[in-house]
Design a protein around this motif. Structure first.
Motif: not given
Length: 768
Positions: A513-517, A672-678, A680-692
């Motif tokens: 998903k990275f925009l690239g040069g 901006t492109s790479y930050f959006n990727i990260v 999205e990952i954090i928004q998915d991983q943090v709730p899972k970590a908190v629940m577990h």
């Protein structure tokens, strides 16, 4: 036999007032109302045959006086006993009075009764002539009274006197309405005969709560003080102000008679003579006077009791049911007593711990039987934190909000070292994107804290009424779970911090998903072209285009249909890229370039090389002009500076060249492109970590932790120590329940008497 009805209701009233202190059952009684100086106190004293009420100016009766008259020797036949207060009546039997607030103490001297009423009134209502709702209960035992229950209320007043409150009239009216509004009350409206009946305050209030006049008795006093030639015969006959229970006329002692110490028996004889010899009243003399009033009140009250008895029984059953439920909420006697049996303390504690942990888990899972409909709580609140609070906090983060153009240019320059770069260096992208990823850490840690706080809130609210009996046990349960949550807070926070550190540890520019040069350049070019088209359209519409047409900027076509535009002042001319020369992307440009432009293994120059030119030349081969620092770069005098002073040299930042503008914009798009990727990952991983690590771990461990920490025999007695205030409330509730049971038994006694009397009456009729 009917005379037993009133004593039974008096017993009912004693039971209720002795325990509860108020008439919660709404027992039948006669309420005396009237204005000041209307003769209320004199009427009551005539009925009793004793001077026992306080006298004076202003409001004398400042607390309700519940007066129970009890005949000490009920007759076996009405003809065998002289009527009360008649000339034939001789005070042979003893008479005495008792107050409810002084149980067991008898007053044989009624002057002491008056003083005690005054003392008790001042004790509660104060000395400022104010009123108080707390009643005084007085019983008078005499062989010369009929069984009655009367309530004497403060007289209606208009103007405050002395230290009386300014709203004394409103207070008195509210107090009177509180008593006479009860459906089981008989209203005794006392009115002086020497005033116009339409001005009677007592009748006005009675009409408000009893508009049909079904339960109002009118009493006319001071008939002997009416003007010569006038009388109240029309009123007493019911032709002026009709009442179902009618009007009764009485003559009380005058103030002169009271000051002359005229006895009540003499006053009653004078009253009898007045009606017998008065030309207007002699024909109705048998329906006038205190003796007739007392007899009528006795009969009316008995009939009213018989009529309201079913309602009283129903009310008692309702009160018993409500009190039984309240008592059940307090629990039974003894530690862990259930259904009359005493459980072992350990088993009781296990039950309470299991119920507490189940409630905790059910609150999180949303399966609790009692769920709030007013606000989100438990598991629903945790979901809201994950999706709304945490999600919105991540969405509002601007990836480059704290990066100025100067910051990006400085990073590019610092990453090139002492040599100028041929294209945008990869190191500049890495250098800038890592700190930006750290922007995701504060909202992530706040998400952990909010979930932790919600779990603590659940912990404090998952107890039940049974557990409140043992505050020490409840406190320990909350303490153990709170400690478990605190233990899990640290590892959860550390793991969330690790998630951010992991993302900063390796910048994966090969992410799909990275925009690239190439993508970043294409996006930048498309943006410039779109902006240029909008500008040209605006100029055309404004009529400012040269020669009537808009001249487009020169463009360089790029394979794939895209073109590359550059400024005119570089001296470049339109020139196509070499055939077959597909640009390759180095550094951060290589990320997803293959998805936009296919690189050729034979290409020696990068896209940026072709774009910016080799060694400072453009794609046309002409040298790009060097930046003009004249006026924007101030050379300091360094002749006297040492190496340590180099940091103090101040340079005026020159304006960005066109190449620098394009470089900074390119880097910003990549960040901006790479930050959006990260993100999205954090928004998915943090709730899972908190629940577990926090939520599910606590749910799975709560029962075992409670048992291991609290199921210890040496703690049983302390944990099952009952709350003292709750024990007192339960004891009070048990007493009230017993009172209602006794009252119900008394009401059943009245009912059984009614059945017996009815059967007796039918038998007598059949014999006749």
């Amino acid at each position: 036999m009917l005379d037993d009805l009133i004593p039974l209701v008096n017993k009912l009233q004693d039971i209720v007032f002795n325990t509860i202190g108020s008439d919660t059952i709404d027992l039948p009684q006669i309420v005396v109302v009237g204005s000041q100086s209307s003769g209320k106190s004199s009427v009551l004293e005539n009925i009793v045959g004793r001077d026992f009420l306080p006298r004076g100016s202003g409001i004398v009766t400042r607390r309700p006086l519940i007066l129970q008259l009890i005949n000490t020797c009920p007759p076996t036949a009405s003809d065998d006993i002289p009527p009360p207060h008649s000339a034939a009546a001789v005070h042979e039997e003893p008479e005495w009075a008792e107050f409810l607030h002084l149980p067991g103490r008898r007053y044989n001297d009624f002057a002491e009764v008056r003083r005690e009423i005054e003392t008790e009134t001042s004790r509660i209502a104060g000395l400022n002539k104010g009123i108080n709702r707390l009643p005084i209960n007085l019983k008078i035992y005499s062989p010369h009274v009929l069984n009655l229950t009367l309530v004497d209320l403060p007289g209606l007043t208009k103007i405050p006197i002395g230290d009386q409150p300014t709203d004394i009239e409103k207070q008195v009216r509210n107090l009177i309405v509180e008593y006479i509004a009860k459906p089981n009350s008989i209203i005794l409206a006392v009115t002086p005969a020497n005033i116009d009946l339409v001005n009677s305050e007592g009748l006005k209030l009675a009409r408000q709560v009893d508009p049909s006049g079904k339960r109002t008795i009118g009493v006319l006093t001071k008939l002997d003080l009416m003007d010569q030639g006038t009388n109240a015969l029309e009123i007493l006959s019911g032709r002026v102000y009709p009442l179902k229970l009618g009007f009764i006329g009485v003559v009380n002692r005058s103030q002169h008679d009271i000051q002359a110490n005229k006895s009540l028996p003499d006053a009653l004889r004078s009253e009898e003579d007045f009606f017998r010899h008065h030309p207007a009243y002699r024909n109705i003399a048998h329906r006038c006077g205190t003796q007739y009033l007392a007899k009528s009140l006795n009969q009316i009250l008995m009939a009213h009791i018989r009529e309201r008895l079913p309602d009283i029984k129903a009310r008692l059953n309702t009160l018993m049911g409500q009190t039984q439920q309240e008592l059940a909420a307090y629990g039974d006697h003894g530690v862990g007593a259930v259904a009359g049996t005493t459980q072992p303390k350990g088993l009781r504690i296990l039950q309470l711990m299991t119920r507490f942990s189940n409630n905790f888990i059910a609150s999180i899972d949303g399966t609790l039987s009692e769920i709030s409909t007013k606000e989100l709580c438990g598991g629903a609140r945790i979901y809201y934190i994950f999706n709304s609070v945490f999600g919105n906090a991540l969405d509002i983060i601007d990836p480059t909000t704290n990066l100025t153009v100067h910051d990006i240019r400085t990073a590019i320059r610092n990453s090139t070292g002492p040599r100028p770069s041929l294209f945008v260096p990869e190191l500049a992208f890495d250098l800038l994107v890592r700190p930006q990823i750290r922007l995701l850490e504060p909202p992530s840690q706040r998400c952990v804290e909010l979930v932790y706080e919600e779990l603590m809130k659940i912990c404090h609210s998952c107890g039940d009424s049974e557990l409140t009996r043992y505050p020490r046990l409840q406190g320990k349960l909350i303490e153990v779970i709170s400690e478990l949550l605190r233990e899990r807070l640290g590892p959860t926070s550390n793991y969330v911090e690790s998630l951010i550190s992991i993302q900063r540890a390796y910048i994966n520019t090969n992410h799909p998903k990275f925009l690239g040069g190439a993508g970043a350049v294409s996006k930048m070019i498309d943006g410039k072209a779109e902006k240029k088209r909008k500008d040209q359209t605006t100029k055309v519409k404004a009529g400012v285009a040269t020669n009537g047409t808009a001249t487009p900027e020169p463009e360089h076509p790029i394979p794939g249909g895209r073109t590359l535009s550059y400024p005119r002042d570089t001296g470049a001319v339109n020139q196509d890229l070499p055939n077959g020369a597909v640009p390759s992307l180095n550094g951060p440009m290589a990320g997803s370039a293959t998805s936009t432009l296919h690189t050729s293994p034979n290409a020696r120059d990068s896209f940026l090389n072709h774009f910016f030119g080799n060694d400072g030349t453009s794609v046309t081969g002409k040298a790009l002009p060097e930046p003009n620092f004249t006026g924007s770069f101030r050379r300091p005098d360094v002749s006297n500076l040492s190496l340590d002073d180099s940091a103090s040299i101040i340079y005026d930042e020159p304006a960005l060249t066109e190449r620098e503008q394009m470089e900074t914009e390119l880097i910003r798009n990549l960040i901006t492109s790479y930050f959006n990727i990260v993100r999205e990952i954090i928004q998915d991983q943090v709730p899972k970590a908190v629940m577990h690590l926090l939520v599910n771990f606590t749910k799975e461990s709560v029962s075992n932790r409670l048992v291991s920490e609290l199921y210890k025999e040496d703690l049983f007695d302390d944990l099952l120590h009952e709350d003292e205030s709750l024990a007192q409330e339960r004891k009070k509730c048990e007493h009230i329940l017993q009172v209602y049971k006794d009252a119900s038994a008394a009401a059943n006694g009245v009912y059984e008497f009614e059945v017996t009397y009815f059967s007796y009456s039918l038998g007598a009729l059949s014999d006749n």
